[in-house]
Design a protein around this motif. Structure first.
Motif, PDB file in Angstrom:
ATOM      1  N   LEU A  75     -55.090  88.211 -61.112  1.00 17.41           N
ATOM      2  CA  LEU A  75     -53.702  87.983 -61.414  1.00 17.41           C
ATOM      3  C   LEU A  75     -53.235  87.322 -60.215  1.00 17.41           C
ATOM      4  O   LEU A  75     -52.418  86.115 -60.247  1.00 17.41           O
ATOM      5  N   LEU A  76     -53.474  87.771 -59.068  1.00 16.54           N
ATOM      6  CA  LEU A  76     -52.757  87.285 -57.850  1.00 16.54           C
ATOM      7  C   LEU A  76     -53.372  85.881 -57.387  1.00 16.54           C
ATOM      8  O   LEU A  76     -52.639  84.967 -56.769  1.00 16.54           O
TER       9      LEU A  76
ATOM     10  N   LEU B  47     -45.526  92.454 -65.581  1.00 15.02           N
ATOM     11  CA  LEU B  47     -47.047  91.933 -65.048  1.00 15.02           C
ATOM     12  C   LEU B  47     -47.889  93.249 -65.096  1.00 15.02           C
ATOM     13  O   LEU B  47     -49.191  93.071 -65.230  1.00 15.02           O
TER      14      LEU B  47
ATOM     15  N   HIS C 176     -51.256  83.833 -59.304  1.00 14.32           N
ATOM     16  CA  HIS C 176     -49.806  83.881 -59.296  1.00 14.32           C
ATOM     17  C   HIS C 176     -49.229  82.740 -58.226  1.00 14.32           C
ATOM     18  O   HIS C 176     -49.775  82.575 -57.184  1.00 14.32           O
TER      19      HIS C 176
ATOM     20  N   ASP D 103     -43.616  94.637 -60.773  1.00 13.46           N
ATOM     21  CA  ASP D 103     -43.068  93.784 -61.820  1.00 13.46           C
ATOM     22  C   ASP D 103     -43.593  94.587 -62.945  1.00 13.46           C
ATOM     23  O   ASP D 103     -44.559  94.400 -63.572  1.00 13.46           O
TER      24      ASP D 103
ATOM     25  N   GLN E 254     -44.512  92.269 -54.906  1.00 13.26           N
ATOM     26  CA  GLN E 254     -43.807  91.762 -56.299  1.00 13.26           C
ATOM     27  C   GLN E 254     -44.520  91.967 -57.540  1.00 13.26           C
ATOM     28  O   GLN E 254     -43.995  92.380 -58.649  1.00 13.26           O
ATOM     29  N   VAL E 255     -45.792  91.848 -57.597  1.00 10.02           N
ATOM     30  CA  VAL E 255     -46.554  91.869 -58.694  1.00 10.02           C
ATOM     31  C   VAL E 255     -46.684  93.233 -59.013  1.00 10.02           C
ATOM     32  O   VAL E 255     -46.872  93.796 -60.230  1.00 10.02           O
TER      33      VAL E 255
END
Length: 159
Positions: A152-153, A37, A156, A34, A30-31
């Motif tokens: 980022l993960l 992102l 998230h 996107d 998903q990241v």
């Protein structure tokens, strides 16, 4: 969960980049797909990234700009060929400054030990084209992108 590993073998046309993230593969997929992102993780940390286009579907196009501190823009683009969420995507990858080199990139996401093993294999048209990317310090940009993606993960929300 680890450092970024590169497999760059002499005489081959490909570069393989591997990183394990402490996030479920559905979240990683998903990241990385996107467009909102992408600017938070894609590219070297000294450059800003803008997404001009990102159509994550077979036949969909993508185009990103890396922007340096002087406002200079460096464009990357390609076409998505295969999307199998959350296992993989396949797309072409091209730096617009070298239009003669179009690489085919396959990104696979494998669930491992509560995390995700991210493997990106980029196959270039020739060994010389691949080596030009290496000389241009492509692995540094890849490593910095993977470090930023890991950060980022970590922040998230997981489902």
């Amino acid at each position: 969960m680890g450092d970024t590993e590169f497999i760059i073998e002499p005489g081959r046309q490909d570069v393989v980049m591997i990183r394990t993230f402490d996030a479920p593969r559905e979240v990683v997929f998903q990241v990385v797909t996107d467009p909102e992102l992408i600017p938070r993780w894609w590219g070297p940390h000294v450059l800003a990234t803008r997404v001009d286009r990102m159509e994550v579907r077979p036949g969909g196009q993508w185009r990103y700009a890396n922007i340096d501190s002087d406002g200079g823009e460096h464009f990357f683009r390609g076409v998505y060929h295969d999307i199998v969420a959350p296992e993989r995507y396949v797309r072409t990858w091209q730096f617009e400054g070298t239009p003669e080199d179009v690489a085919l990139e396959t990104v696979t996401l494998e669930a491992v030990d509560g995390g995700t093993r991210y493997v990106a294999q980029s196959v270039h048209r020739s060994v010389e084209a691949r080596d030009a990317i290496i000389r241009a310090d492509g692995p540094r940009g890849g490593r910095e992108s993977m470090d930023r993606l890991a950060e980022l993960l970590a922040s998230h929300p997981n489902p």
